[in-house]
Design an enzyme around this catalytic site. Structure first.
Site, PDB file in Angstrom:
ATOM      1  N   GLU A 158     -19.520  79.139  23.848  1.00 28.79           N
ATOM      2  CA  GLU A 158     -20.401  78.807  22.725  1.00 28.79           C
ATOM      3  C   GLU A 158     -20.123  79.804  21.607  1.00 28.79           C
ATOM      4  O   GLU A 158     -19.566  80.883  21.847  1.00 28.79           O
ATOM      5  CB  GLU A 158     -21.878  78.839  23.127  1.00 28.79           C
ATOM      6  CG  GLU A 158     -22.340  77.631  23.931  1.00 28.79           C
ATOM      7  CD  GLU A 158     -22.222  76.312  23.178  1.00 28.79           C
ATOM      8  OE1 GLU A 158     -21.973  76.333  21.953  1.00 28.79           O
ATOM      9  OE2 GLU A 158     -22.376  75.264  23.811  1.00 28.79           O
ATOM     10  N   CYS A 211     -21.738  71.239  24.751  1.00 29.31           N
ATOM     11  CA  CYS A 211     -20.642  71.883  25.463  1.00 29.31           C
ATOM     12  C   CYS A 211     -19.358  71.281  24.931  1.00 29.31           C
ATOM     13  O   CYS A 211     -19.058  70.114  25.192  1.00 29.31           O
ATOM     14  CB  CYS A 211     -20.753  71.682  26.967  1.00 29.31           C
ATOM     15  SG  CYS A 211     -19.363  72.378  27.892  1.00 29.31           S
TER      16      CYS A 211
END
Length: 223
Positions: free
Chosen positions: A102, A2
């Site tokens: 992402e 992340c």
């Protein structure tokens, strides 16, 4: 992994996380990047919301300029890694968020995707924090985000995702004794895919300087 997330203050953070005296004047951020200072919730004498820098500096480091500042920690190996195992005892935290990003490889390009929960404008990611003191004994508070295996929504983009906590697990992660290995596996497991959504967004998010609501809009609505 992340490496970017958002925190959209469309609801009162204090009310959502049952902190009734938030005095930080927090505004929405649509593209939070490592090294930025963001609110983190900890349990000390009471539950508090504190500004911390994203990127962990362990308390035993002598020179942070010459060390890594991990932004992520793998859920499966927390108890094994010297940098993280001691923090499991009493330095667990909640990282408030609204979504995360992402990137999906398509040929030579990487397309950013925004991932969020269907029905929750705010949620908590499991984290760990530490306090490092400099030569003047000034305290520097930093945090890292815990990641876990990707669910079916995130897997086409990346094999890891943030360890998003279910609401009923937030208090358990924040307070009390260190969770057992069985508890850890359950609490830090992949969030249910059927409660999440992902869609492509503008490549403007690639720049940490970009920080506006357009970044989280589906790509098709930007033109």
């Amino acid at each position: 992994m992340c490496g970017r997330y958002s925190l959209i203050c469309i609801d009162d953070l204090g009310k959502r996380f049952r902190i009734f005296d938030p005095t930080l004047g927090i505004r929405s951020h649509f593209n939070i990047a490592p090294s930025q200072f963001m609110p983190v919730i900890v349990q000390r004498e009471k539950t508090e919301m504190i500004m911390m820098q994203w990127g962990l500096i362990p308390n035993w480091i002598t020179d942070p300029e010459r060390s890594n500042h991990p932004i992520n920690a793998k859920a499966e190996t927390l108890a094994e890694k010297p940098m993280f195992c001691g923090l499991l005892k009493d330095r667990r935290c909640l990282v408030p968020a609204s979504g995360f990003y992402e990137w999906k490889k398509e040929g030579t390009r990487k397309i950013p995707y925004y991932i969020h929960l269907h029905d929750s404008p705010l949620f908590a990611i499991a984290g760990l924090y530490d306090v490092w003191h400099d030569a003047c004994n000034e305290a520097h508070l930093t945090y890292t985000i815990i990641t876990t295996d990707a669910n079916e929504i995130v897997a086409p983009l990346h094999d890891r995702m943030p360890a998003i906590l279910k609401r009923e697990d937030e208090d358990r992660w924040l307070a009390g004794d260190t969770p057992s290995p069985i508890e850890m596996k359950r609490i830090l497991g992949s969030y249910p895919a059927d409660e999440m959504d992902a869609y492509p967004v503008s490549s403007r998010v690639n720049s940490p300087d970009a920080d506006d609501e357009q970044l989280i809009r589906p790509l098709k609505t930007l033109f």
